[in-house]
Write a protein that holds these residues in place. Sequence first.
Motif, mmCIF file in Angstrom:
data_model
loop_
_atom_site.group_PDB
_atom_site.id
_atom_site.type_symbol
_atom_site.label_atom_id
_atom_site.label_comp_id
_atom_site.label_asym_id
_atom_site.label_seq_id
_atom_site.Cartn_x
_atom_site.Cartn_y
_atom_site.Cartn_z
ATOM 1 N N HIS A 60 0.757 -1.212 -0.115
ATOM 2 C CA HIS A 60 -0.008 -0.107 -0.050
ATOM 3 C C HIS A 60 0.860 1.518 0.071
ATOM 4 N N ILE A 174 -2.777 8.182 -10.504
ATOM 5 C CA ILE A 174 -2.851 7.291 -9.539
ATOM 6 C C ILE A 174 -1.479 6.236 -9.085
ATOM 7 N N GLU A 178 -1.568 3.252 -4.494
ATOM 8 C CA GLU A 178 -3.016 3.356 -4.205
ATOM 9 C C GLU A 178 -3.666 2.150 -4.852
#
Length: 739
Positions: A60, A174, A178
């Motif tokens: 993450h 992005i 993410e």
Amino acid sequence: MKNELNVHTRSISRRSFLITAGTVGIAVSYGNLASQAFAATIATETAGNYRPNAWVTIDHDGTVTIISPASEMGQGVMTTLPLLIADEMDAEWSKVKVVQSPSDAEKYGNPGFYGIQLTGGSETVRGYYEPLRLVGAQTRMILLHSAAEILDKPVTELNTEPGMVVHTPTQTRISYGEISRLGKISDPLPQISKTDLKQPEQWHYIGKQDLPRIDVPSKVDGSAIYGIDVQLPDMLYGAVIRPPVQGETPATIDDSEAKNVVGITRIVRLPYGVGIIGETIEATIRAKEMLSIEWTTGSRIRNYSSASLIDEYRKAGSDLSQTGVNAVKKGEAAQAIASSDILIEADYLSDHVYHATMEPMNATALVSDDEVEVWAPTQGPTFTQGFAAQTAGTTTDKVKVHTTMLGGGFGRRAERDFVDDAVSLAKEVKGRPVKVVWSREDDVRHGKYRPLVAQHVRVGLTSSGAISGWQHRVAADSIFARTLPPVFEDAGGLDDVVTEGADFNYDMPTHEVEYLRQDNGLDIGYWRAVGCGYTKFAVECVIDEIAATRNIDPAQQRLELLAGEPRARKVIENTVKMSDWSRPREGRALGLAYSDSFGAHCAAVAEVSVNRENGQIRVHKVWTSVDPGVAIQPQNIEAQMTGAITHGISHALYEQINVVNGEVQEGNFDTYRVIRMSEIPEVEVSILGDPTQKPSGMGEVGLPPIGPAIANAFARLTDGARLRHYPFLPERVLEALNG
């Protein structure tokens, strides 16, 4: 053509084969890497991170963890292979974490080595280059599809930058982190092909940046874990005494004093020696010194004396009535030579050499009722699984291999003996790990040396100096007959690692290479560059002899024979220019050699002097050019070339194992001579890479041409005196000078 046969290849005819490890077999399939790698193995919901395949995990926070499937032994492979994936998937290198693969040939096997996990033969980058780029390309495609779902945008409007997916029309970005947090891996996975791979101008890392090597910081600060560094809870230590002559066993063992050494747990009779287990390594060393063993004396290796055998091999090679197995057969070389106007004929000999890895052999094993674990600096995790399974009496699926850093490999760490030691002793104390570390003396005296080799080369020339026929006969024991019997049998008794390098790209009408197996029983093995390390010695020295016979420049001779090989010509021309080839040197001379080994083109020029009183040769400078195809990491290529050249000088001038009546005479570096720091010459490396070509191997490329370059320089310096026996010991040099 019907009369042309070229069987110089490591591939085999069937798609799978059985690698035997005694009575245990490991069935592996060839070419299944891509299908295994592209399978999504852990779903986002269950893993807590994003794992699109068996090679890549994205956390993450944007960290991209990439598996490195090969053994890191100083060649930089732990950087080179992951960056192939990273470049194609557009990973941000500063966020890449590299992890050593587990032992799992189904997922991480090398197509260049029959689909097994094995590092060696300069096959690693060549074998993994395209598959790992495809892994990276499909990972990128999976990220694009995940981002398309998150952003609710067509995938055709998305692109990638390092660590980011970008919506091109709006420039919305992005991050991979993410996507890891929000995205799902599509099912089925998007399909890709070679056409989806980046073009060279699109690369970020391949050939564009010299990335800092992943393995270096831990080596500098001391945190790197080599096999010798492994520490486990409740660990015991082991030592093994082997017989002075291979193949013999303990007849009687007097352990009355040794077993009373404080800290000794157990003394064990093994099929091949005596094992000692103790609480400290010092205790095992002490007990080893106090053991009294009488050995059997029935081994046929007692008839093995290398000095006399090399002469027998020479006679076999030069006796044309003895026929061998063809490695190369282009036309009828013998007939062409018989009708030639000029005959050049010579024997080239090579002694045994020891691997001399900085880290001696070692391994740690833990044996329980239902599992075996091995921690080892191994070049072959797949082999190690088989070796450990056989020794422990279990199956390979019950064996886990943890590959550590390797303090040098050079082929030695593909063997089984150090693994057998650890597993054999761990069986005796189930539930407690045992680490076995060989002494340097054990390592020197019980190696798997490069084979003793005699080569007989006959070349016929026409009256105009054109080559009409080349006949090359290699007399040596077999490596494959011991290590890979199925491959040896499938090849009809040809050992193509012993003869490799005798097949070349010089253009000539007839060319024959024969292998004459000499079966005298001593275990011999893979040593850096294997056959190319000595076959190029013979080939390149004979090329110089042809040039001398024709009274033309040695560089011109090679360029003529490589008229249709522009890449080969380029490395020779560039090296000649680098060295200022035609400029005379007072008391010194230059020698040239070329090699096409391991898929690379490499030329080397050595500047040499000789002390005519004591026979000492000194190499002052080496110039070398290499065309590796695509130069993935140029700085690392330069390092590999410099290391291989240094190793090549060492084996050409100094290194020699002598066996007398089956006993190795050398025991440590006081008797096994290697090159010293003060003797290493200046080395200048030029890399002539071509991003449109597939990569070559690099770990061994620099070694084959340096020995013949030294020999050819010596001949130019001494008006034609020839050195034809590795190593060029002072007494051999003086003999050549006194001719």
